[in-house]
Design a protein around this motif. Structure first.
Motif, mmCIF file in Angstrom:
data_model
loop_
_atom_site.group_PDB
_atom_site.id
_atom_site.type_symbol
_atom_site.label_atom_id
_atom_site.label_comp_id
_atom_site.label_asym_id
_atom_site.label_seq_id
_atom_site.Cartn_x
_atom_site.Cartn_y
_atom_site.Cartn_z
ATOM 1 N N THR A 170 1.188 -1.695 -0.482
ATOM 2 C CA THR A 170 -0.454 0.238 0.612
ATOM 3 C C THR A 170 1.161 1.349 0.159
ATOM 4 N N ALA A 171 0.738 2.139 -0.516
ATOM 5 C CA ALA A 171 1.393 3.840 -1.221
ATOM 6 C C ALA A 171 0.457 4.163 0.024
ATOM 7 N N VAL A 172 1.384 4.912 0.967
ATOM 8 C CA VAL A 172 1.237 5.878 2.926
ATOM 9 C C VAL A 172 1.751 7.313 1.963
ATOM 10 N N GLY A 173 3.158 6.721 1.247
ATOM 11 C CA GLY A 173 3.825 8.766 1.203
ATOM 12 C C GLY A 173 3.964 8.539 -0.007
ATOM 13 N N LEU A 174 4.688 9.998 -0.035
ATOM 14 C CA LEU A 174 5.654 10.590 -1.601
ATOM 15 C C LEU A 174 6.089 11.339 -1.356
ATOM 16 N N LEU A 175 7.145 11.451 -1.426
ATOM 17 C CA LEU A 175 8.217 12.100 -1.863
ATOM 18 C C LEU A 175 8.854 13.028 -2.925
ATOM 19 N N ALA A 176 8.922 13.846 -3.043
ATOM 20 C CA ALA A 176 9.030 14.615 -4.329
ATOM 21 C C ALA A 176 10.581 15.443 -3.973
ATOM 22 N N VAL A 177 11.307 15.141 -5.251
ATOM 23 C CA VAL A 177 12.455 16.167 -4.448
ATOM 24 C C VAL A 177 13.055 16.746 -6.272
ATOM 25 N N GLY A 178 13.132 18.449 -6.185
ATOM 26 C CA GLY A 178 13.510 18.968 -7.139
ATOM 27 C C GLY A 178 15.200 19.643 -6.729
ATOM 28 N N VAL A 179 15.519 18.947 -8.063
ATOM 29 C CA VAL A 179 17.350 18.909 -7.834
ATOM 30 C C VAL A 179 18.028 20.055 -9.126
ATOM 31 N N ASN A 180 18.289 21.730 -8.737
ATOM 32 C CA ASN A 180 18.384 22.569 -8.817
ATOM 33 C C ASN A 180 19.845 22.061 -9.746
ATOM 34 N N THR A 181 20.373 22.456 -11.614
ATOM 35 C CA THR A 181 21.561 21.865 -11.375
ATOM 36 C C THR A 181 22.228 23.833 -12.646
ATOM 37 N N TYR A 182 21.073 24.135 -12.959
ATOM 38 C CA TYR A 182 21.757 25.414 -12.753
ATOM 39 C C TYR A 182 22.063 26.625 -12.048
ATOM 40 N N ASP A 183 21.789 26.654 -11.336
ATOM 41 C CA ASP A 183 21.421 27.493 -9.880
ATOM 42 C C ASP A 183 21.868 26.943 -8.654
ATOM 43 N N ASN A 184 22.495 26.986 -7.355
ATOM 44 C CA ASN A 184 21.881 26.871 -6.205
ATOM 45 C C ASN A 184 21.816 25.767 -6.220
ATOM 46 N N THR A 185 23.341 25.370 -6.296
ATOM 47 C CA THR A 185 23.115 23.737 -6.498
ATOM 48 C C THR A 185 23.687 23.362 -4.817
ATOM 49 N N ASN A 186 23.423 23.984 -3.945
ATOM 50 C CA ASN A 186 23.441 23.851 -2.640
ATOM 51 C C ASN A 186 22.706 22.708 -2.186
ATOM 52 N N GLN A 187 21.259 23.426 -2.954
ATOM 53 C CA GLN A 187 20.002 22.982 -1.852
ATOM 54 C C GLN A 187 19.195 21.235 -3.112
ATOM 55 N N ILE A 188 18.323 21.515 -2.447
ATOM 56 C CA ILE A 188 17.338 20.416 -3.048
ATOM 57 C C ILE A 188 16.287 20.855 -2.566
ATOM 58 N N TRP A 189 14.894 20.978 -3.234
ATOM 59 C CA TRP A 189 13.903 21.296 -2.927
ATOM 60 C C TRP A 189 12.573 20.205 -2.626
ATOM 61 N N VAL A 190 11.573 19.922 -1.214
ATOM 62 C CA VAL A 190 10.974 18.600 -1.350
ATOM 63 C C VAL A 190 9.965 18.368 -1.243
ATOM 64 N N ASP A 191 8.356 17.792 -1.395
ATOM 65 C CA ASP A 191 7.432 18.199 -1.018
ATOM 66 C C ASP A 191 7.650 16.522 -0.231
ATOM 67 N N VAL A 192 6.590 16.701 0.400
ATOM 68 C CA VAL A 192 6.007 15.730 1.032
ATOM 69 C C VAL A 192 4.576 15.311 1.090
ATOM 70 N N ASP A 193 3.866 14.724 1.163
ATOM 71 C CA ASP A 193 3.097 14.184 0.662
ATOM 72 C C ASP A 193 2.270 11.955 1.763
ATOM 73 N N VAL A 194 1.583 12.771 2.491
ATOM 74 C CA VAL A 194 0.963 11.148 3.183
ATOM 75 C C VAL A 194 -0.589 11.371 3.215
ATOM 76 N N HIS A 195 -0.915 10.002 2.585
ATOM 77 C CA HIS A 195 -2.338 9.375 3.088
ATOM 78 C C HIS A 195 -2.634 9.986 4.175
ATOM 79 N N PRO A 196 -4.015 11.179 4.119
ATOM 80 C CA PRO A 196 -5.249 10.559 5.433
ATOM 81 C C PRO A 196 -4.995 9.865 5.895
ATOM 82 N N ASP A 197 -5.385 8.737 5.683
ATOM 83 C CA ASP A 197 -5.635 7.811 6.319
ATOM 84 C C ASP A 197 -4.371 7.116 7.046
ATOM 85 N N HIS A 198 -2.750 7.431 7.061
ATOM 86 C CA HIS A 198 -1.673 7.082 7.625
ATOM 87 C C HIS A 198 -0.909 7.873 8.766
ATOM 88 N N ARG A 199 -1.620 8.692 8.491
ATOM 89 C CA ARG A 199 -1.018 10.215 8.991
ATOM 90 C C ARG A 199 -0.693 9.678 10.531
#
Length: 329
Positions: A64-93
């Motif tokens: 069962t899929a209970v969580g999702l992590l999305a990651v943006g990895v900059n290569t043009y600039d700000n290359t010391n960073q990543i940006w993330v989104d985290v989603d957890v299904h309401p039934d599994h929080r």
């Protein structure tokens, strides 16, 4: 629980990811635009400008899929960073799924040699508490607004356009779809970089870095994602200098949906109502070019008062406030 990377070619996995994300949005912010499985897969293939995003599904032992992590990895600039989104299904929080995904993201950042993680969440008390509990510091507020074209008074748009034309007689407009002509490319690099004057609030971020290659990559990513890109560009008549522009991308999968991309005016040409000119001209154009279009979403820093004042004249309303955080590792 197992966390595995999601491939854009995994149709079932992308469908699961979108269903999980949509379940959360229905509870947390029902008006926010839900992704489609096709659109989600295209972000993993092409990203915004050929920087594909990464996505990871967290599954229980039974699959069962209970969580999702999305990651943006900059290569043009700000290359010391990543940006993330985290989603957890309401039934599994409340069971540590989100915490496990944040921990996974931190390990991923360290593997890449990056020392900063950016994180955004809907402005809700529980989401804010989650971010702070994991050491994130709030740095900015982004606001998602939506323009309802079905209720838009085009008389207001025409008056805004006419007033802007009267204030900008030294300028003329060019309308384009698809790739930029080669002769405009270098000047468009400079004009696009004007977006760096938009407020960043307290975010620890370098300016975006643009090049002809990056502009072409943006066009390629939008085309491969089956979006039509519309541009309105203001040019100074006497010099030919590009002074301001606005860009809207329209989905072909859902042609009633558009997204406002860049709107920027070069610093040397401000004070002539060029922002109002290009945005109102765009709306008058799209009314004829995209008759199925009914809504356009835009994102602005909450502190971007100038752009917000134009948007409020054009029937935009707030859909969501997104709190932006950063954390040093």
């Amino acid at each position: 629980m197992e966390i595995t990377r999601l491939s854009p070619d995994d149709e079932a996995g992308c469908t699961e990811a979108v269903a999980l994300k949509s379940a959360g949005l229905k509870l947390d912010c029902p008006e926010m635009l839900e992704p489609t499985a096709r659109g989600f897969a295209n972000m993993l293939r092409y990203g915004w400008d050929m920087e594909p995003e990464y996505a990871y599904l967290a599954r229980e032992a039974d699959g069962t899929a209970v969580g999702l992590l999305a990651v943006g990895v900059n290569t043009y600039d700000n290359t010391n960073q990543i940006w993330v989104d985290v989603d957890v299904h309401p039934d599994h929080r409340g069971r540590g799924v989100g915490s496990a995904l944040i921990e996974y993201a931190e390990g991923f950042a360290r593997e890449l040699g990056r020392d900063t993680i950016g994180y955004g969440c809907i402005d809700l008390p529980k989401a804010d508490a989650f971010a702070r509990r994991h050491g994130f510091v709030q740095k900015a507020v982004e606001v998602n607004r939506r323009q309802d074209l079905t209720g838009l008074d085009y008389g207001v748009v025409q008056r805004l356009y006419d007033d802007a034309v009267a204030a900008s007689t030294a300028y003329e407009l060019t309308k384009l779809t698809g790739p930029l002509p080669e002769e405009l490319l270098e000047d468009m690099v400079t004009l696009t970089a004007s977006i760096n004057d938009a407020p960043k609030d307290d975010l620890d971020m370098e300016d975006d870095v643009y090049s002809p290659e990056r502009l072409r990559a943006y066009e390629e990513a939008q085309s491969r994602s089956d979006h039509t890109v519309y541009r309105v560009i203001a040019r100074e008549k006497s010099t030919g200098a590009l002074a301001g522009h606005t860009v809207i991308s329209v989905e072909r999968e859902r042609p009633h949906i558009g997204e406002q991309h860049d709107t920027a005016v070069d610093r040397a040409h401000r004070g002539h109502r060029l922002g109002a000119l290009v945005k109102s001209a765009m709306l008058l154009w799209l009314r004829e070019a995209e008759p199925a279009l009914t809504q356009v979403d835009t994102w602005n820093a909450e502190s971007n008062n100038h752009m917000i004042s134009i948007n409020e004249q054009l029937n935009y309303r707030i859909i969501a406030r997104i709190l932006a955080y950063q954390k040093k590792l």
